[in-house]
Scaffold this motif. Sequence first.
Motif, PDB file in Angstrom:
ATOM      1  N   UNK A  25       0.815  -1.221   0.000  1.00  0.00           N
ATOM      2  CA  UNK A  25       0.000   0.000   0.000  1.00  0.00           C
ATOM      3  C   UNK A  25       0.846   1.267   0.000  1.00  0.00           C
ATOM      4  N   UNK A  26       1.595   1.467  -1.056  1.00  0.00           N
ATOM      5  CA  UNK A  26       2.388   2.689  -1.244  1.00  0.00           C
ATOM      6  C   UNK A  26       2.679   2.810  -2.736  1.00  0.00           C
ATOM      7  N   UNK A  27       2.604   4.023  -3.287  1.00  0.00           N
ATOM      8  CA  UNK A  27       2.837   4.185  -4.735  1.00  0.00           C
ATOM      9  C   UNK A  27       4.186   3.643  -5.210  1.00  0.00           C
ATOM     10  N   UNK A  28       5.233   3.810  -4.412  1.00  0.00           N
ATOM     11  CA  UNK A  28       6.544   3.301  -4.835  1.00  0.00           C
ATOM     12  C   UNK A  28       6.529   1.778  -4.869  1.00  0.00           C
ATOM     13  N   UNK A  29       5.916   1.153  -3.877  1.00  0.00           N
ATOM     14  CA  UNK A  29       5.873  -0.310  -3.844  1.00  0.00           C
ATOM     15  C   UNK A  29       5.028  -0.860  -4.992  1.00  0.00           C
ATOM     16  N   UNK A  30       3.940  -0.203  -5.293  1.00  0.00           N
ATOM     17  CA  UNK A  30       3.134  -0.618  -6.446  1.00  0.00           C
ATOM     18  C   UNK A  30       3.914  -0.407  -7.741  1.00  0.00           C
ATOM     19  N   UNK A  31       4.678   0.666  -7.801  1.00  0.00           N
ATOM     20  CA  UNK A  31       5.528   0.918  -8.961  1.00  0.00           C
ATOM     21  C   UNK A  31       6.589  -0.156  -9.133  1.00  0.00           C
ATOM     22  N   UNK A  32       7.145  -0.624  -8.018  1.00  0.00           N
ATOM     23  CA  UNK A  32       8.136  -1.707  -8.057  1.00  0.00           C
ATOM     24  C   UNK A  32       7.505  -2.967  -8.641  1.00  0.00           C
ATOM     25  N   UNK A  33       6.316  -3.302  -8.182  1.00  0.00           N
ATOM     26  CA  UNK A  33       5.624  -4.487  -8.694  1.00  0.00           C
ATOM     27  C   UNK A  33       5.376  -4.345 -10.193  1.00  0.00           C
ATOM     28  N   UNK A  34       4.931  -3.180 -10.609  1.00  0.00           N
ATOM     29  CA  UNK A  34       4.661  -2.931 -12.024  1.00  0.00           C
ATOM     30  C   UNK A  34       5.933  -3.098 -12.860  1.00  0.00           C
ATOM     31  N   UNK A  35       7.034  -2.525 -12.401  1.00  0.00           N
ATOM     32  CA  UNK A  35       8.299  -2.633 -13.137  1.00  0.00           C
ATOM     33  C   UNK A  35       8.783  -4.069 -13.221  1.00  0.00           C
ATOM     34  N   UNK A  36       8.681  -4.790 -12.098  1.00  0.00           N
ATOM     35  CA  UNK A  36       9.185  -6.158 -12.084  1.00  0.00           C
ATOM     36  C   UNK A  36       8.262  -7.114 -12.834  1.00  0.00           C
ATOM     37  N   UNK A  37       7.060  -6.670 -13.130  1.00  0.00           N
ATOM     38  CA  UNK A  37       6.207  -7.441 -14.028  1.00  0.00           C
ATOM     39  C   UNK A  37       6.679  -7.241 -15.472  1.00  0.00           C
ATOM     40  N   UNK A  38       7.096  -6.039 -15.797  1.00  0.00           N
ATOM     41  CA  UNK A  38       7.560  -5.729 -17.155  1.00  0.00           C
ATOM     42  C   UNK A  38       8.976  -6.235 -17.419  1.00  0.00           C
ATOM     43  N   UNK A  39       9.807  -6.239 -16.371  1.00  0.00           N
ATOM     44  CA  UNK A  39      11.209  -6.665 -16.475  1.00  0.00           C
ATOM     45  C   UNK A  39      11.424  -7.780 -15.459  1.00  0.00           C
ATOM     46  N   UNK A  40      11.893  -8.900 -15.905  1.00  0.00           N
ATOM     47  CA  UNK A  40      12.048 -10.066 -15.027  1.00  0.00           C
ATOM     48  C   UNK A  40      12.872  -9.752 -13.782  1.00  0.00           C
ATOM     49  N   UNK A  41      13.922  -8.942 -13.953  1.00  0.00           N
ATOM     50  CA  UNK A  41      14.844  -8.652 -12.867  1.00  0.00           C
ATOM     51  C   UNK A  41      15.454  -7.283 -13.115  1.00  0.00           C
ATOM     52  N   UNK A  42      15.555  -6.478 -12.050  1.00  0.00           N
ATOM     53  CA  UNK A  42      16.158  -5.149 -12.171  1.00  0.00           C
ATOM     54  C   UNK A  42      17.049  -4.875 -10.967  1.00  0.00           C
TER      55      UNK A  42
END
Length: 103
Positions: A25-42
């Motif tokens: 429940x935080x925009x940055x954490x949701x952003x992390x999930x979104x990015x890691x869905x698009x990129x396998x590993x970062x």
Amino acid sequence: MTDTLKRNLTPQKLEKAAYILKTVAHPIRLGIINLLDEHEQLSVNQICEYLKCEQSLLSHHLTNMKIKGLLKADKQGVQVFYSLKEKDLIKLLDCMENCNCNM
């Protein structure tokens, strides 16, 4: 019959859902999930660049999500690469994208 019973949401499932929702429940954490869905590993630096946030703040969020079992961390030399441990987290983003809850 209540919605809780129709959906077979046991007290244990509700507890787990609340735990996960509190964790993300935080925009940055949701952003992390979104990015890691698009990129396998970062790497931390890559995530920081995408989200335009300070590395110390990002590291705090990544560590919290890792401790709570949502992310995996793979250290390669001096860099740490993160990936989703719980792949179903992306369903939360799908739900939010399709939600018409006056948002």
